[in-house]
Design a protein around this motif. Structure first.
Motif, PDB file in Angstrom:
ATOM      1  N   GLY A 103       0.816  -1.205   0.000  1.00 25.13           N
ATOM      2  CA  GLY A 103       0.000   0.000   0.000  1.00 25.13           C
ATOM      3  C   GLY A 103       0.843   1.245   0.000  1.00 25.13           C
ATOM      4  O   GLY A 103       1.977   1.247   0.495  1.00 25.13           O
ATOM      5  N   CYS A 153      -8.914   1.817  -2.806  1.00 23.12           N
ATOM      6  CA  CYS A 153      -8.353   3.126  -3.120  1.00 23.12           C
ATOM      7  C   CYS A 153      -9.292   4.246  -2.694  1.00 23.12           C
ATOM      8  O   CYS A 153     -10.511   4.072  -2.650  1.00 23.12           O
ATOM      9  N   CYS A 165       1.231  -0.262  -7.152  1.00 20.78           N
ATOM     10  CA  CYS A 165       0.877   0.836  -6.252  1.00 20.78           C
ATOM     11  C   CYS A 165       1.627   2.103  -6.637  1.00 20.78           C
ATOM     12  O   CYS A 165       1.038   3.192  -6.758  1.00 20.78           O
ATOM     13  N   VAL A 210      -3.568   3.863  -2.421  1.00 17.25           N
ATOM     14  CA  VAL A 210      -3.747   2.629  -3.181  1.00 17.25           C
ATOM     15  C   VAL A 210      -3.230   1.468  -2.335  1.00 17.25           C
ATOM     16  O   VAL A 210      -2.095   1.499  -1.866  1.00 17.25           O
TER      17      VAL A 210
END
Length: 247
Positions: free
Chosen positions: A5, A197, A224, A242
């Motif tokens: 992430g 997201c 990402c 994301v």
């Protein structure tokens, strides 16, 4: 399972009100992902999203540790609903403590991946997509003014992307005493991907571009980074977050 992430404040906002957290429990073969996008001013938005993500993950961690071996997807759904309700209570009660925090709230989109399948929870307009070898499907439904207008046939999805009310949400954690999430069930196959997201991505990056990136063979970290970079290249007027899991 691979997961990664990234969050970025974007090109315009001074503060990042987005928060994400991830958890992987190898013993039980469970992964947990959550994204929150705060609202209500710089400090209040930050606090709302952090409180919600922390409360959600704290509840889930405790429940996973005591999870029976014969658990079902329904058990996971109940767990997630209760975790979201706990997060809502924490944000709402904090909003009553100080006038500075009055009216603050946050979106929350979360997924738990298990051997039985995936369970998704959502409040607000942060999204989760399921990407397969040849398709992308938005699993969550935006709780937003423009989504309601689309369903009533007043505007198209193309028009919604530029509508002046596109950033107005109709549901958020912390804005009321009781805010249960929408719950969705999906089944990922090996090679499938889910992406969580904030709207900082989806307001500037199209669904087909997300699909192309996630089908490119890149690692979850590279995807990402590439998606956030694409949002930044297009001005990123909002915070961008994301989070990706590949099975």
């Amino acid at each position: 399972m691979d997961l990664w992430g990234i969050t970025d404040s974007g090109k315009v906002r001074k503060h990042n009100q987005d928060v994400f957290q991830m958890l992987s429990n190898d013993d039980k073969n469970i992964a947990v992902l959550v994204v929150c996008d705060g609202m209500g001013g710089a400090n209040a938005g930050n606090i709302a999203s952090e409180l919600a993500a922390d409360a959600f993950m704290r509840y889930i961690k405790e429940e996973i540790e005591s999870l029976a071996d014969d658990y079902s997807q329904s058990d996971i759904a109940v767990m997630m609903t209760n975790a979201v309700l706990a997060a809502n209570t924490e944000v709402f009660e904090k909003s009553l403590e100080d006038e500075e925090f009055a009216g603050m709230g946050t979106t929350l989109t979360a997924a738990i991946s298990t051997t039985h399948g995936e369970v998704v929870a959502n409040v607000g307009d942060s999204r989760l997509y399921h990407v397969t070898e040849d398709n992308i499907v938005q699993i969550t439904r935006d709780h937003s003014v423009v989504e309601d207008m689309i369903e009533r046939g007043e505007i198209t999805r193309v028009e919604a992307r530029r509508h002046p009310s596109r950033n107005l949400i109709t549901r958020a954690l912390g804005t009321g005493v009781y805010e249960p999430p929408d719950i969705f069930f999906i089944k990922m196959n090996i090679g499938d991907t889910i992406i969580l997201c904030s709207d900082g991505l989806t307001n500037v990056v199209m669904d087909n571009e997300i699909q192309t990136q996630l089908q490119s063979g890149a690692t979850v970290r590279e995807s990402c980074e590439d998606l956030v970079d694409k949002a930044l290249e297009r001005g990123a007027p909002d915070n961008v977050t994301v989070v990706i899991l590949k099975k």
